[in-house]
Design a protein around this motif. Structure first.
Motif, PDB file in Angstrom:
ATOM      1  N   TYR A   1       0.942  -0.961   0.424  1.00 28.47           N
ATOM      2  CA  TYR A   1       0.146   0.013  -0.168  1.00 28.47           C
ATOM      3  C   TYR A   1       0.902   0.903   0.247  1.00 28.47           C
ATOM      4  O   TYR A   1       0.325   2.351  -0.417  1.00 28.47           O
ATOM      5  N   GLN A   2       1.913   1.228   0.299  1.00 24.19           N
ATOM      6  CA  GLN A   2       2.946   2.347   0.816  1.00 24.19           C
ATOM      7  C   GLN A   2       3.817   2.947  -0.813  1.00 24.19           C
ATOM      8  O   GLN A   2       4.561   3.646  -0.832  1.00 24.19           O
ATOM      9  N   SER A   3       4.530   1.026  -1.087  1.00 26.43           N
ATOM     10  CA  SER A   3       5.672   1.402  -1.442  1.00 26.43           C
ATOM     11  C   SER A   3       4.859   0.517  -3.339  1.00 26.43           C
ATOM     12  O   SER A   3       5.572   1.404  -4.492  1.00 26.43           O
ATOM     13  N   GLY A   4       4.129  -0.264  -3.513  1.00 29.24           N
ATOM     14  CA  GLY A   4       3.225   0.001  -4.954  1.00 29.24           C
ATOM     15  C   GLY A   4       4.105  -1.045  -5.917  1.00 29.24           C
ATOM     16  O   GLY A   4       3.626  -0.597  -7.417  1.00 29.24           O
ATOM     17  N   ASP A   5       4.817  -1.315  -5.596  1.00 29.09           N
ATOM     18  CA  ASP A   5       6.371  -2.947  -5.453  1.00 29.09           C
ATOM     19  C   ASP A   5       5.550  -3.346  -6.532  1.00 29.09           C
ATOM     20  O   ASP A   5       4.680  -4.199  -6.510  1.00 29.09           O
ATOM     21  N   LYS A   6       5.141  -3.131  -8.313  1.00 26.02           N
ATOM     22  CA  LYS A   6       4.977  -4.035  -9.346  1.00 26.02           C
ATOM     23  C   LYS A   6       5.148  -5.422  -9.312  1.00 26.02           C
ATOM     24  O   LYS A   6       4.816  -6.445  -9.445  1.00 26.02           O
ATOM     25  N   ALA A   7       6.571  -5.430  -8.832  1.00 16.97           N
ATOM     26  CA  ALA A   7       7.019  -6.915  -8.788  1.00 16.97           C
ATOM     27  C   ALA A   7       6.804  -7.182  -8.395  1.00 16.97           C
ATOM     28  O   ALA A   7       6.197  -8.870  -8.298  1.00 16.97           O
ATOM     29  N   SER A   8       6.661  -7.156  -6.612  1.00 20.31           N
ATOM     30  CA  SER A   8       5.841  -7.836  -5.793  1.00 20.31           C
ATOM     31  C   SER A   8       4.775  -8.361  -6.208  1.00 20.31           C
ATOM     32  O   SER A   8       3.995  -9.241  -5.874  1.00 20.31           O
ATOM     33  N   MET A   9       3.605  -7.739  -6.902  1.00 19.24           N
ATOM     34  CA  MET A   9       1.922  -7.473  -7.051  1.00 19.24           C
ATOM     35  C   MET A   9       1.922  -8.818  -8.047  1.00 19.24           C
ATOM     36  O   MET A   9       1.497 -10.217  -7.471  1.00 19.24           O
ATOM     37  N   ARG A  10       2.715  -9.083  -8.952  1.00 20.64           N
ATOM     38  CA  ARG A  10       3.154 -10.298 -10.348  1.00 20.64           C
ATOM     39  C   ARG A  10       3.290 -11.229  -9.417  1.00 20.64           C
ATOM     40  O   ARG A  10       2.664 -12.669 -10.151  1.00 20.64           O
ATOM     41  N   ALA A  11       4.341 -11.239  -8.053  1.00 22.10           N
ATOM     42  CA  ALA A  11       5.066 -12.631  -7.952  1.00 22.10           C
ATOM     43  C   ALA A  11       3.467 -13.361  -6.795  1.00 22.10           C
ATOM     44  O   ALA A  11       3.138 -13.858  -6.897  1.00 22.10           O
ATOM     45  N   ILE A  12       2.790 -12.264  -6.024  1.00 18.03           N
ATOM     46  CA  ILE A  12       1.371 -12.884  -5.410  1.00 18.03           C
ATOM     47  C   ILE A  12       1.032 -13.118  -6.030  1.00 18.03           C
ATOM     48  O   ILE A  12       0.107 -14.067  -5.411  1.00 18.03           O
TER      49      ILE A  12
ATOM     50  N   VAL B   1      -6.823 -11.877  -1.926  1.00 22.26           N
ATOM     51  CA  VAL B   1      -6.066 -10.807  -1.518  1.00 22.26           C
ATOM     52  C   VAL B   1      -4.949 -11.026  -2.896  1.00 22.26           C
ATOM     53  O   VAL B   1      -4.343  -9.911  -3.007  1.00 22.26           O
ATOM     54  N   ALA B   2      -5.125 -11.885  -3.904  1.00 23.46           N
ATOM     55  CA  ALA B   2      -4.886 -10.776  -5.239  1.00 23.46           C
ATOM     56  C   ALA B   2      -5.676 -10.273  -6.177  1.00 23.46           C
ATOM     57  O   ALA B   2      -5.210  -9.279  -7.350  1.00 23.46           O
ATOM     58  N   GLY B   3      -6.733 -10.301  -5.601  1.00 25.02           N
ATOM     59  CA  GLY B   3      -7.410  -9.520  -6.706  1.00 25.02           C
ATOM     60  C   GLY B   3      -7.949  -7.950  -5.609  1.00 25.02           C
ATOM     61  O   GLY B   3      -7.099  -6.980  -6.120  1.00 25.02           O
ATOM     62  N   GLN B   4      -9.190  -7.846  -4.777  1.00 27.69           N
ATOM     63  CA  GLN B   4      -9.294  -6.808  -4.285  1.00 27.69           C
ATOM     64  C   GLN B   4      -8.553  -6.012  -3.536  1.00 27.69           C
ATOM     65  O   GLN B   4      -7.635  -4.772  -3.701  1.00 27.69           O
ATOM     66  N   PHE B   5      -7.194  -6.642  -2.930  1.00 29.02           N
ATOM     67  CA  PHE B   5      -5.983  -5.932  -1.891  1.00 29.02           C
ATOM     68  C   PHE B   5      -5.290  -5.074  -3.018  1.00 29.02           C
ATOM     69  O   PHE B   5      -4.356  -4.089  -3.159  1.00 29.02           O
ATOM     70  N   LEU B   6      -4.977  -6.064  -3.910  1.00 28.00           N
ATOM     71  CA  LEU B   6      -4.227  -5.610  -5.086  1.00 28.00           C
ATOM     72  C   LEU B   6      -3.967  -4.692  -5.952  1.00 28.00           C
ATOM     73  O   LEU B   6      -3.221  -3.472  -6.488  1.00 28.00           O
ATOM     74  N   ARG B   7      -5.657  -4.301  -6.117  1.00 29.20           N
ATOM     75  CA  ARG B   7      -6.445  -4.178  -6.830  1.00 29.20           C
ATOM     76  C   ARG B   7      -6.769  -2.611  -6.662  1.00 29.20           C
ATOM     77  O   ARG B   7      -6.145  -1.244  -6.951  1.00 29.20           O
ATOM     78  N   THR B   8      -6.896  -2.296  -5.345  1.00 24.65           N
ATOM     79  CA  THR B   8      -7.296  -0.983  -3.958  1.00 24.65           C
ATOM     80  C   THR B   8      -5.055  -0.727  -4.017  1.00 24.65           C
ATOM     81  O   THR B   8      -5.534   0.597  -3.789  1.00 24.65           O
ATOM     82  N   ALA B   9      -4.642  -1.548  -3.587  1.00 25.26           N
ATOM     83  CA  ALA B   9      -3.032  -0.695  -3.416  1.00 25.26           C
ATOM     84  C   ALA B   9      -2.590  -0.297  -4.615  1.00 25.26           C
ATOM     85  O   ALA B   9      -1.808   0.370  -4.683  1.00 25.26           O
ATOM     86  N   ALA B  10      -2.747  -1.005  -5.857  1.00 28.83           N
ATOM     87  CA  ALA B  10      -2.718  -0.217  -7.353  1.00 28.83           C
ATOM     88  C   ALA B  10      -3.440   1.444  -7.570  1.00 28.83           C
ATOM     89  O   ALA B  10      -2.486   1.860  -8.002  1.00 28.83           O
ATOM     90  N   GLU B  11      -5.061   1.098  -7.212  1.00 29.93           N
ATOM     91  CA  GLU B  11      -5.390   2.360  -7.241  1.00 29.93           C
ATOM     92  C   GLU B  11      -5.231   3.545  -6.455  1.00 29.93           C
ATOM     93  O   GLU B  11      -4.046   4.777  -6.754  1.00 29.93           O
TER      94      GLU B  11
END
Length: 557
Positions: A361-372, A423-433
């Motif tokens: 939520y603070q870093s927005g790291d795209k690589a970590s999001m893809r890993a999740i 986790v892979a859906g709503q959480f990541l979408r909200t963090a990316a937003e």
């Protein structure tokens, strides 16, 4: 016969002491467990980390518990090595200070603690009140166990064999040191081991010199407990307890040799023998903390060289091999046990996905999001394996109760898969937003979210215990925690709306992120907590969807 009675009474007193220390620690962990990460990771300086360790040890009454908490957070990447080692060193000093408190003759408090603690635990329904009752009764049991130790040792302190053993330990300080280390390690509690030594010295059953060597050995043995308990952890986590063992062992051996070879140990008798032993123990840990704090950062580099980590785990490694035993299908108990092991692995996958969400939520790291997202494939594959496994079970050979257990485990696997999707859906979408739109939540709103993140993380561990143990009390606690998180979510939503009505621009800009995260946290915790309901149904602890004794919603703030 006299010796047998003595050993039986001594063992009973020691077991009560161990149980009481564990009872107090359990009550505190259940009341404040979700806040420990914030305390551990909230300080930036080594002095602040050491003070945090002292505070946590005073609360938990166990330096080993502080070391295990620190190791877990270090392995998860939340805590750097220097800060973690400082916390552990502070925890050792805190456990020494709690020995001073518990060593006071407070026998007059026992009836009061039992009365108040028993009333709170048996008659109240609030989770915090019940755990407060558990803590008070645990302290009362500690005092009772020390009273029993004194009563057990009094009749034989003038016998022939005890003075002989005590005299030998006083002369052979190396043996006494090793006995103390073994005692603390076997008891898995330095507090209990040192309290027993202090009690024996206080009543004159053990010479001060022997007690001093035993206490120094107990310091070494207590440092070995977290090393043993974390032996299967990742390298990043194991560095801290091993470094603590090296520091504590070196300091204890140096103190042992200096005290016994450099001068007469009786020179340390500043007051009564028992109290002087406690002073020596506190001084040992305080001096170690002062001397070792400047070494935390250099030692981090040394431990990195000695125990190099494996680096970041590639995403493919998350697709672990199933532990389902297809050879156990004909045996109901073995098949159910195999299914529980796979569910525990599946839960670990989901927990691993969830761990970095707060930081994303603070870093927005795209690589970590893809890993999740990649890890979610492993969770989906686990559910598919479980479906095939359950479909292959000859259900007609199972009893009705066994078939019902299988169905409940299958339903929980579906809930875990839904948790992974969340986790892979709503959480990541909200963090990316949040990061794409550069949304900055209000300080109050973010603090509320962090608090709920901590509570959900704590419930992963509790849910795993419930899955394996089928323990009714733990299942009740898990559902109570679920209710509490729902109440926190409600209160946070209400406060957020109040901030909106007050015209707070930061709350207005972050409104979608805040509300969507609240809802996702509540839903995720609901999926994880579902493991408790079959146990509660079997034991008649649910009426429709409410616990019999404590499912009333608390009044909102």
């Amino acid at each position: 016969m006299v010796i047998l009675t003595f050993l039986l009474n001594l063992t009973g007193a020691v077991m009560l002491l161990l149980f009481a220390v564990r009872m107090v620690r359990t009550g505190i962990e259940r009341s404040f467990g979700a806040s420990f990460q914030r305390w551990l990771t909230g300080t930036g300086s080594l002095i602040g980390s050491g003070a945090t360790g002292v505070m946590l040890a005073l609360i938990l009454q166990s330096s080993a518990a502080v070391a295990l908490l620190t190791t877990g957070f270090a392995a998860a990447g939340y805590l750097a090595f220097p800060s973690g080692l400082a916390v552990v060193l502070g925890g050792d000093l805190g456990s020494a200070l709690i020995i001073q408190v518990l060593s006071f003759r407070l026998d007059w408090l026992i009836p009061l603690l039992l009365t108040v603690g028993g009333f709170l635990f048996v008659k109240t329904e609030g989770r915090r009140w019940r755990q407060a009752g558990r803590i008070l009764m645990g302290v009362a049991f500690i005092l009772i166990s020390l009273q029993l130790l004194r009563q057990t040792m009094e009749p034989i302190k003038d016998s022939s064999f005890l003075p002989a053993i005590a005299g030998y330990l006083a002369r052979d300080f190396v043996t006494a040191f090793l006995v103390g280390a073994a005692l603390a390690f076997v008891m898995h509690s330095s507090v209990a081991a040192i309290l027993m030594c202090v009690t024996l010295v206080h009543i004159g059953a053990l010479p001060f010199a022997a007690g001093l060597s035993l206490v120094l050995g107990a310091n070494l043995g207590s440092a070995g407990i977290p090393v043993y308990l974390t032996r299967d952890m990742d390298t990043e986590g194991r560095r801290i307890p091993i470094a603590n063992l090296m520091l504590r062992g070196t300091w204890a051996l140096a103190a042992l040799l200096v005290i016994n070879l450099g001068f007469d140990p009786s020179h340390l008798l500043v007051v009564s023998p028992g109290q002087s032993l406690i002073y020596a123990h506190v001084a040992f840990n305080l001096s170690l903390l002062i001397a070792a704090l400047p070494l935390c950062r250099p030692l981090g580099r040394v431990m990195q060289a000695m125990m190099p980590g494996g680096g970041q785990v590639a995403p493919e490694r998350y697709d672990e091999i199933s532990v389902l035993d297809h050879g156990a299908l004909e045996s109901p108990q073995m098949a159910i046990a195999s299914l529980k092991r796979e569910l525990l692995r599946m839960m670990g996958l989901v927990e691993r996905m969830f761990e970095p969400i707060q930081s994303l939520y603070q870093s927005g790291d795209k690589a970590s999001m893809r890993a999740i997202k990649f890890q979610d494939n492993a969770v989906n594959a686990a559910l598919l394996d479980i479906r095939r496994y359950v479909a292959a079970i000859p259900i007609d050979t199972y009893t009705e109760a066994e078939a019902k257990t299988l169905r409940s485990l299958m339903e929980y696997a579906i809930r875990l898969e839904a948790a992974g999707d969340l986790v892979a859906g709503q959480f990541l979408r909200t963090a990316a937003e949040k990061n794409d739109l550069q949304v900055t939540p209000s300080p109050e709103g973010w603090a509320e979210l962090v608090h709920i993140f901590e509570s959900v993380r704590a419930n992963f561990g509790l849910a795993g215990n419930v899955l394996i143990s089928d323990d009714l009390e733990s299942a009740r606690l898990l559902v109570m925690e679920k209710t509490e998180i729902k109440q926190k979510e409600r209160r946070s939503r209400k406060r957020h709306l109040q901030r909106l009505s007050d015209g707070r621009s930061d709350s207005f800009e972050s409104s979608d992120v805040h509300l969507e995260t609240l809802r996702a946290l509540r839903d995720l915790n609901g999926h994880i907590s579902a493991v408790a309901y079959p146990i509660l149904y079997r034991n008649g602890q649910l009426l429709e969807t409410r616990l019999i004794r404590n499912m009333q919603d608390e009044a909102e703030d």
